[in-house]
Write a protein that holds these residues in place. Structure first.
Motif, PDB file in Angstrom:
ATOM      1  N   THR B  63       1.908  -6.255   2.379  1.00  0.00           N
ATOM      2  CA  THR B  63       3.179  -5.994   1.515  1.00  0.00           C
ATOM      3  C   THR B  63       4.154  -5.928   2.330  1.00  0.00           C
ATOM      4  O   THR B  63       5.347  -6.003   1.396  1.00  0.00           O
ATOM      5  CB  THR B  63       2.247  -4.575   0.720  1.00  0.00           C
ATOM      6  N   GLY B  64       4.086  -6.520   3.514  1.00  0.00           N
ATOM      7  CA  GLY B  64       5.607  -5.867   4.487  1.00  0.00           C
ATOM      8  C   GLY B  64       6.168  -7.544   4.712  1.00  0.00           C
ATOM      9  O   GLY B  64       7.248  -8.210   3.907  1.00  0.00           O
ATOM     10  N   GLU B  67       7.637  -8.426   0.577  1.00  0.00           N
ATOM     11  CA  GLU B  67       8.808  -8.054   0.930  1.00  0.00           C
ATOM     12  C   GLU B  67       9.724  -8.762   1.305  1.00  0.00           C
ATOM     13  O   GLU B  67      10.712  -8.835   1.893  1.00  0.00           O
ATOM     14  CB  GLU B  67       8.734  -6.475   1.765  1.00  0.00           C
ATOM     15  N   LYS B  68       9.560  -9.836   3.060  1.00  0.00           N
ATOM     16  CA  LYS B  68       9.687 -10.743   2.873  1.00  0.00           C
ATOM     17  C   LYS B  68       9.901 -12.179   2.526  1.00  0.00           C
ATOM     18  O   LYS B  68      10.895 -12.902   2.707  1.00  0.00           O
ATOM     19  CB  LYS B  68       9.582 -10.556   4.488  1.00  0.00           C
ATOM     20  N   ASN B  92       6.879  -2.478  -8.982  1.00  0.00           N
ATOM     21  CA  ASN B  92       6.529  -2.779  -7.785  1.00  0.00           C
ATOM     22  C   ASN B  92       5.991  -4.116  -7.416  1.00  0.00           C
ATOM     23  O   ASN B  92       5.641  -4.363  -6.277  1.00  0.00           O
ATOM     24  CB  ASN B  92       6.096  -1.824  -6.657  1.00  0.00           C
ATOM     25  N   HIS B 100      -1.327  -3.340  -3.408  1.00  0.00           N
ATOM     26  CA  HIS B 100      -0.155  -2.825  -3.001  1.00  0.00           C
ATOM     27  C   HIS B 100       0.544  -3.932  -3.384  1.00  0.00           C
ATOM     28  O   HIS B 100       1.044  -4.546  -4.034  1.00  0.00           O
ATOM     29  CB  HIS B 100       0.002  -3.473  -1.042  1.00  0.00           C
ATOM     30  N   GLY B 102       4.280  -6.000  -4.542  1.00  0.00           N
ATOM     31  CA  GLY B 102       4.744  -7.431  -3.929  1.00  0.00           C
ATOM     32  C   GLY B 102       3.392  -8.232  -4.229  1.00  0.00           C
ATOM     33  O   GLY B 102       3.541  -9.482  -3.703  1.00  0.00           O
TER      34      GLY B 102
END
Lengths: 114, 126
Positions: B63-64, B67-68, B92, B100, B102
């Motif tokens: 999920t990180g 986010e990128k 989301n 998660h 994204g």
């Protein structure tokens, strides 16, 4: 990306890998040059007269037959090692040796493993 | 910017490929737009609620990446077979309540589209 080589070295039944590879092949045939390479235990997929009825799985050789435009390369040494060389194989395959198998992989834009 | 697609077929923790994909992606983002396609058991990777004792929480790592700007898609058939259901609405950035943020469930046809548009493809599979 214009071409893709799907490399299957897993036996056709007992896991989802071969079925998954064939589904990925199917969606890639539209607009791409697709080759399926069978190596190691993956060469069992080339055997004719597969009967998967009792496994409750689709007959994967029938799926191969249904994609006439798909190029299927079978690694001949793997066939020999598994005693399949003199068995009846599906007609749509090409037998290749180690060198030609590698050349075909090198010639395509990407290789995806299963 | 060039495009890199990473194809994963293994679930988390059974091998290091998911974590390797994260590290490769983090580095590749300097030069590439990165797509990740989750196929077969790899559809387990974005599951919420993972509590591994000795490994990084791979769902949080992915999920990180989302986010990128990394596009992360999971095969719909594989996901449904394992109990992850795609919903119509996004929440989301995800269309699966068990995933998660994204990360979305998508058609396998999206894999073909990713491959067509990619300059490089990396496949990680046991």
């Amino acid at each position: 990306m214009k071409s893709v080589f799907y490399l299957l070295d897993t036996a056709p039944y007992g896991s989802e890998k071969a079925f998954g590879a064939l589904n990925a092949v199917a969606v890639s045939l539209n607009g791409m040059n697709v080759t399926l390479g069978l190596y190691g235990d993956g060469v069992y997929l080339a055997a004719a007269d597969q009967d998967s009825t009792n496994l409750r799985m689709p007959n994967l050789s029938d799926i191969l037959y249904s994609y006439g435009e798909l190029r299927v390369l079978v690694h001949e040494p793997s066939l020999i090692e598994r005693g399949l060389f003199d068995k009846t194989l599906i007609e749509t395959i090409e037998l290749v040796d180690e060198e030609d198998f590698l050349k075909e992989m090198e010639n395509l834009d990407s290789v995806i493993l299963f | 910017m060039k495009t890199l697609t990473i194809v994963l077929t293994d679930g988390p923790y059974i091998s290091e490929y998911a974590e390797i994909a994260c590290k490769l992606t983090e580095e590749a983002l300097r030069w590439y737009h990165v797509n990740i396609f989750l196929y077969l058991d790899a559809v387990h990777i974005p599951r919420k609620g993972q509590t591994p004792s000795f490994f990084s929480n791979i769902g949080e790592l992915f999920t990180g990446l989302a986010e990128k700007g990394v596009v992360i898609r999971a095969c719909a058939r594989c996901a449904a077979a394992r109990g992850y259901i795609a919903e119509e609405n996004l929440e989301n950035g995800s269309n699966c309540k068990d995933y998660h943020p994204g990360i979305r469930i998508s058609s396998l046809y999206e894999l073909a589209e990713m491959l067509k548009k990619s300059d490089r493809v990396i496949s990680l599979s046991r």
